[in-house]
Write a protein that holds these residues in place. Structure first.
Motif, PDB file in Angstrom:
ATOM      1  N   VAL A 151      27.800  -4.906 -54.626  1.00 24.85           N
ATOM      2  CA  VAL A 151      28.506  -6.094 -54.126  1.00 24.85           C
ATOM      3  C   VAL A 151      29.498  -5.631 -53.062  1.00 24.85           C
ATOM      4  O   VAL A 151      30.208  -4.635 -53.257  1.00 24.85           O
ATOM      5  CB  VAL A 151      29.286  -6.798 -55.271  1.00 24.85           C
ATOM      6  CG1 VAL A 151      30.077  -7.985 -54.732  1.00 24.85           C
ATOM      7  CG2 VAL A 151      28.335  -7.237 -56.372  1.00 24.85           C
ATOM      8  N   ILE A 152      29.527  -6.339 -51.945  1.00 24.92           N
ATOM      9  CA  ILE A 152      30.550  -6.076 -50.921  1.00 24.92           C
ATOM     10  C   ILE A 152      31.409  -7.328 -50.808  1.00 24.92           C
ATOM     11  O   ILE A 152      30.885  -8.432 -50.620  1.00 24.92           O
ATOM     12  CB  ILE A 152      29.918  -5.726 -49.554  1.00 24.92           C
ATOM     13  CG1 ILE A 152      29.048  -4.469 -49.672  1.00 24.92           C
ATOM     14  CG2 ILE A 152      31.007  -5.535 -48.484  1.00 24.92           C
ATOM     15  CD1 ILE A 152      28.281  -4.095 -48.413  1.00 24.92           C
ATOM     16  N   SER A 153      32.715  -7.156 -50.948  1.00 27.55           N
ATOM     17  CA  SER A 153      33.619  -8.301 -50.843  1.00 27.55           C
ATOM     18  C   SER A 153      34.546  -8.191 -49.631  1.00 27.55           C
ATOM     19  O   SER A 153      35.439  -7.341 -49.609  1.00 27.55           O
ATOM     20  CB  SER A 153      34.492  -8.445 -52.091  1.00 27.55           C
ATOM     21  OG  SER A 153      35.473  -9.456 -51.833  1.00 27.55           O
ATOM     22  N   PRO A 154      34.353  -9.070 -48.633  1.00 25.46           N
ATOM     23  CA  PRO A 154      35.321  -9.181 -47.538  1.00 25.46           C
ATOM     24  C   PRO A 154      36.314 -10.313 -47.813  1.00 25.46           C
ATOM     25  O   PRO A 154      37.058 -10.716 -46.922  1.00 25.46           O
ATOM     26  CB  PRO A 154      34.418  -9.536 -46.346  1.00 25.46           C
ATOM     27  CG  PRO A 154      33.272 -10.291 -46.944  1.00 25.46           C
ATOM     28  CD  PRO A 154      33.167  -9.925 -48.407  1.00 25.46           C
ATOM     29  N   VAL A 155      36.325 -10.825 -49.051  1.00 19.99           N
ATOM     30  CA  VAL A 155      37.106 -12.038 -49.379  1.00 19.99           C
ATOM     31  C   VAL A 155      38.605 -11.776 -49.260  1.00 19.99           C
ATOM     32  O   VAL A 155      39.139 -10.836 -49.856  1.00 19.99           O
ATOM     33  CB  VAL A 155      36.770 -12.538 -50.804  1.00 19.99           C
ATOM     34  CG1 VAL A 155      37.645 -13.723 -51.202  1.00 19.99           C
ATOM     35  CG2 VAL A 155      35.290 -12.905 -50.898  1.00 19.99           C
ATOM     36  N   VAL A 156      39.261 -12.643 -48.508  1.00 15.97           N
ATOM     37  CA  VAL A 156      40.712 -12.530 -48.294  1.00 15.97           C
ATOM     38  C   VAL A 156      41.380 -13.724 -48.976  1.00 15.97           C
ATOM     39  O   VAL A 156      41.300 -14.847 -48.481  1.00 15.97           O
ATOM     40  CB  VAL A 156      41.032 -12.544 -46.781  1.00 15.97           C
ATOM     41  CG1 VAL A 156      42.541 -12.510 -46.563  1.00 15.97           C
ATOM     42  CG2 VAL A 156      40.351 -11.396 -46.069  1.00 15.97           C
ATOM     43  N   PRO A 157      42.031 -13.494 -50.110  1.00 15.82           N
ATOM     44  CA  PRO A 157      42.674 -14.615 -50.790  1.00 15.82           C
ATOM     45  C   PRO A 157      44.078 -14.862 -50.245  1.00 15.82           C
ATOM     46  O   PRO A 157      45.032 -14.226 -50.673  1.00 15.82           O
ATOM     47  CB  PRO A 157      42.706 -14.152 -52.258  1.00 15.82           C
ATOM     48  CG  PRO A 157      42.757 -12.659 -52.183  1.00 15.82           C
ATOM     49  CD  PRO A 157      42.148 -12.238 -50.875  1.00 15.82           C
ATOM     50  N   ILE A 158      44.173 -15.767 -49.295  1.00 15.92           N
ATOM     51  CA  ILE A 158      45.481 -16.074 -48.697  1.00 15.92           C
ATOM     52  C   ILE A 158      45.691 -17.582 -48.693  1.00 15.92           C
ATOM     53  O   ILE A 158      44.721 -18.341 -48.682  1.00 15.92           O
ATOM     54  CB  ILE A 158      45.615 -15.533 -47.250  1.00 15.92           C
ATOM     55  CG1 ILE A 158      44.405 -15.931 -46.394  1.00 15.92           C
ATOM     56  CG2 ILE A 158      45.823 -14.030 -47.234  1.00 15.92           C
ATOM     57  CD1 ILE A 158      44.562 -15.589 -44.929  1.00 15.92           C
TER      58      ILE A 158
ATOM     59  N   ALA B  42      17.971  -9.953 -53.535  1.00 15.93           N
ATOM     60  CA  ALA B  42      18.535  -8.874 -52.709  1.00 15.93           C
ATOM     61  C   ALA B  42      18.972  -7.663 -53.525  1.00 15.93           C
ATOM     62  O   ALA B  42      19.122  -7.727 -54.754  1.00 15.93           O
ATOM     63  CB  ALA B  42      19.729  -9.413 -51.928  1.00 15.93           C
ATOM     64  N   GLU B  43      19.191  -6.551 -52.811  1.00 18.05           N
ATOM     65  CA  GLU B  43      19.743  -5.330 -53.435  1.00 18.05           C
ATOM     66  C   GLU B  43      21.252  -5.241 -53.232  1.00 18.05           C
ATOM     67  O   GLU B  43      21.951  -4.581 -54.005  1.00 18.05           O
ATOM     68  CB  GLU B  43      19.108  -4.093 -52.791  1.00 18.05           C
ATOM     69  CG  GLU B  43      17.613  -4.014 -52.995  1.00 18.05           C
ATOM     70  CD  GLU B  43      16.951  -3.154 -51.939  1.00 18.05           C
ATOM     71  OE1 GLU B  43      16.463  -2.080 -52.286  1.00 18.05           O
ATOM     72  OE2 GLU B  43      16.933  -3.563 -50.753  1.00 18.05           O
ATOM     73  N   VAL B  44      21.724  -5.851 -52.146  1.00 15.72           N
ATOM     74  CA  VAL B  44      23.158  -5.846 -51.827  1.00 15.72           C
ATOM     75  C   VAL B  44      23.601  -7.299 -51.663  1.00 15.72           C
ATOM     76  O   VAL B  44      22.913  -8.084 -51.013  1.00 15.72           O
ATOM     77  CB  VAL B  44      23.424  -5.078 -50.503  1.00 15.72           C
ATOM     78  CG1 VAL B  44      24.900  -5.110 -50.145  1.00 15.72           C
ATOM     79  CG2 VAL B  44      22.913  -3.655 -50.593  1.00 15.72           C
ATOM     80  N   ILE B  45      24.743  -7.634 -52.268  1.00 10.93           N
ATOM     81  CA  ILE B  45      25.240  -9.023 -52.216  1.00 10.93           C
ATOM     82  C   ILE B  45      26.594  -9.003 -51.514  1.00 10.93           C
ATOM     83  O   ILE B  45      27.526  -8.332 -51.977  1.00 10.93           O
ATOM     84  CB  ILE B  45      25.468  -9.589 -53.646  1.00 10.93           C
ATOM     85  CG1 ILE B  45      24.328  -9.235 -54.608  1.00 10.93           C
ATOM     86  CG2 ILE B  45      25.780 -11.075 -53.633  1.00 10.93           C
ATOM     87  CD1 ILE B  45      23.031  -9.896 -54.353  1.00 10.93           C
ATOM     88  N   VAL B  46      26.697  -9.736 -50.412  1.00 10.31           N
ATOM     89  CA  VAL B  46      27.973  -9.813 -49.699  1.00 10.31           C
ATOM     90  C   VAL B  46      28.552 -11.217 -49.925  1.00 10.31           C
ATOM     91  O   VAL B  46      27.863 -12.216 -49.710  1.00 10.31           O
ATOM     92  CB  VAL B  46      27.789  -9.538 -48.184  1.00 10.31           C
ATOM     93  CG1 VAL B  46      29.150  -9.438 -47.498  1.00 10.31           C
ATOM     94  CG2 VAL B  46      26.974  -8.276 -47.953  1.00 10.31           C
ATOM     95  N   ILE B  47      29.806 -11.252 -50.347  1.00 10.45           N
ATOM     96  CA  ILE B  47      30.433 -12.537 -50.700  1.00 10.45           C
ATOM     97  C   ILE B  47      31.096 -13.120 -49.447  1.00 10.45           C
ATOM     98  O   ILE B  47      32.219 -12.748 -49.103  1.00 10.45           O
ATOM     99  CB  ILE B  47      31.496 -12.367 -51.817  1.00 10.45           C
ATOM    100  CG1 ILE B  47      31.006 -11.429 -52.938  1.00 10.45           C
ATOM    101  CG2 ILE B  47      31.939 -13.720 -52.355  1.00 10.45           C
ATOM    102  CD1 ILE B  47      29.879 -11.933 -53.777  1.00 10.45           C
ATOM    103  N   CYS B  48      30.401 -14.029 -48.788  1.00  9.56           N
ATOM    104  CA  CYS B  48      30.908 -14.605 -47.522  1.00  9.56           C
ATOM    105  C   CYS B  48      31.433 -16.017 -47.753  1.00  9.56           C
ATOM    106  O   CYS B  48      31.168 -16.932 -46.966  1.00  9.56           O
ATOM    107  CB  CYS B  48      29.791 -14.622 -46.481  1.00  9.56           C
ATOM    108  SG  CYS B  48      29.061 -13.020 -46.171  1.00  9.56           S
TER     109      CYS B  48
END
Ligand SMILES: NC(=O)c1ccc[n+]([C@@H]2O[C@H](COP(=O)([O-])OP(=O)(O)OC[C@H]3O[C@@H](n4cnc5c(N)ncnc54)[C@H](OP(=O)(O)O)[C@@H]3O)[C@@H](O)[C@H]2O)c1
Length: 233
Positions: free
Chosen positions: A106-113, A77-83
């Motif tokens: 890289v797109i990070s929607p990661v929520v460290p909770i 891929a050209e864009v990596i989304v961390i799901c």
């Protein structure tokens, strides 16, 4: 549908909750690669998402959805989304980092909770110790130059409903103008109603990642689910 860039977007852990909606919506304009630890699961879910996109968006679907193991998706891929849930991000990215080219986005929607007693608290050390946000840890592990911290406040259930409007504000951070520009185009392809608001550089990612902890605590206390945010003037 408007003209739009067409990209190869890998959703690492794309077989989960947030991956579902991202895949279905991006399938209209892009080549989506569902990543998983299991190639079989990735291919099965990709086929399911493709079917859902086709039956929901009909002739709007110009892209496609395929499945691969996370490491192969990262290479392709050209864009990596961390799901991937925050707890497994370090282990997963350490395994795939040799397949990552530092120039990709890289797109990070990661929520460290984590939950302490009955409340959610923000804790980026869940990803790795010594960082003030998950995004900064991810950038370091992957040696990523182009990274965006975003989409943390979009409820997966709404995202996966192809008919939901998603009239939300989306605060985000970006490492540079290139990353910002590509992200804004990709966000439009999720929903024309998403209003992306630039917060600042990646060092401010803790501010955007932690909004979700606030939302989840409000949800629990008010018994209102799938909340998101909108700023008013
Ligand atoms: N859910 C939401 O509403 C929401 C909203 C905004 C942001 N986020 C963020 O988005 C990310 C994904 O959330 P999610 O709710 O989609 O997560 P999820 O459904 O719980 O899990 C996503 C995927 O992670 C993979 N995974 C699970 N355990 C793993 C392990 N031990 N090692 C490696 N991979 C593992 C699985 O893929 P395979 O089994 O196929 O490998 C799974 O399908 C999280 O960081 C979350 O904070 C979630």
């Amino acid at each position: 549908m408007k003209d739009s860039i067409t990209m190869k977007i890998a959703l690492l852990g794309g077989t989960g909750d947030i991956g579902t909606g991202l895949a279905i919506r991006w399938a209209r304009n892009h080549e989506v690669i569902v990543g998983s630890r299991s190639e079989e699961k990735a291919k099965a879910d990709a086929a399911e998402y493709a079917l859902k996109a086709a039956s929901s968006y009909l002739e709007e679907v110009k892209g496609k959805v395929i499945g691969m193991k996370n490491e192969d998706a990262t290479k392709y891929a050209e864009v990596i989304v961390i799901c991937i849930p925050a707890l497994y991000v370090y282990e997963t990215l350490t395994k795939i980092k040799d397949n990552f080219d530092g120039n990709k986005l890289v797109i990070s929607p990661v929520v460290p909770i984590r939950k302490i007693n009955k409340s959610f608290v923000y804790d980026p050390s869940i990803v790795a110790k010594g960082y003030s946000s998950a995004t900064e840890a991810i950038a370091d592990i992957l040696k990523a130059k182009n990274i965006v911290s975003a989409l943390h406040t979009i409820p997966a259930k709404k995202l996966a409903d192809p008919y939901a409007r998603l009239s939300y504000d989306v605060p985000f951070c970006a490492s540079n103008d290139y990353s910002k520009g590509i992200f804004l185009e990709l966000a439009k392809d999720l929903s024309q109603h998403l209003n992306c608001l630039y917060v600042g550089e990646i060092s401010l990612s803790n501010l955007v990642e932690s909004i979700t902890a606030t939302i989840l605590n409000i949800s629990i206390n008010s018994r209102k689910w799938d909340l998101s945010i909108k700023f008013v003037e």
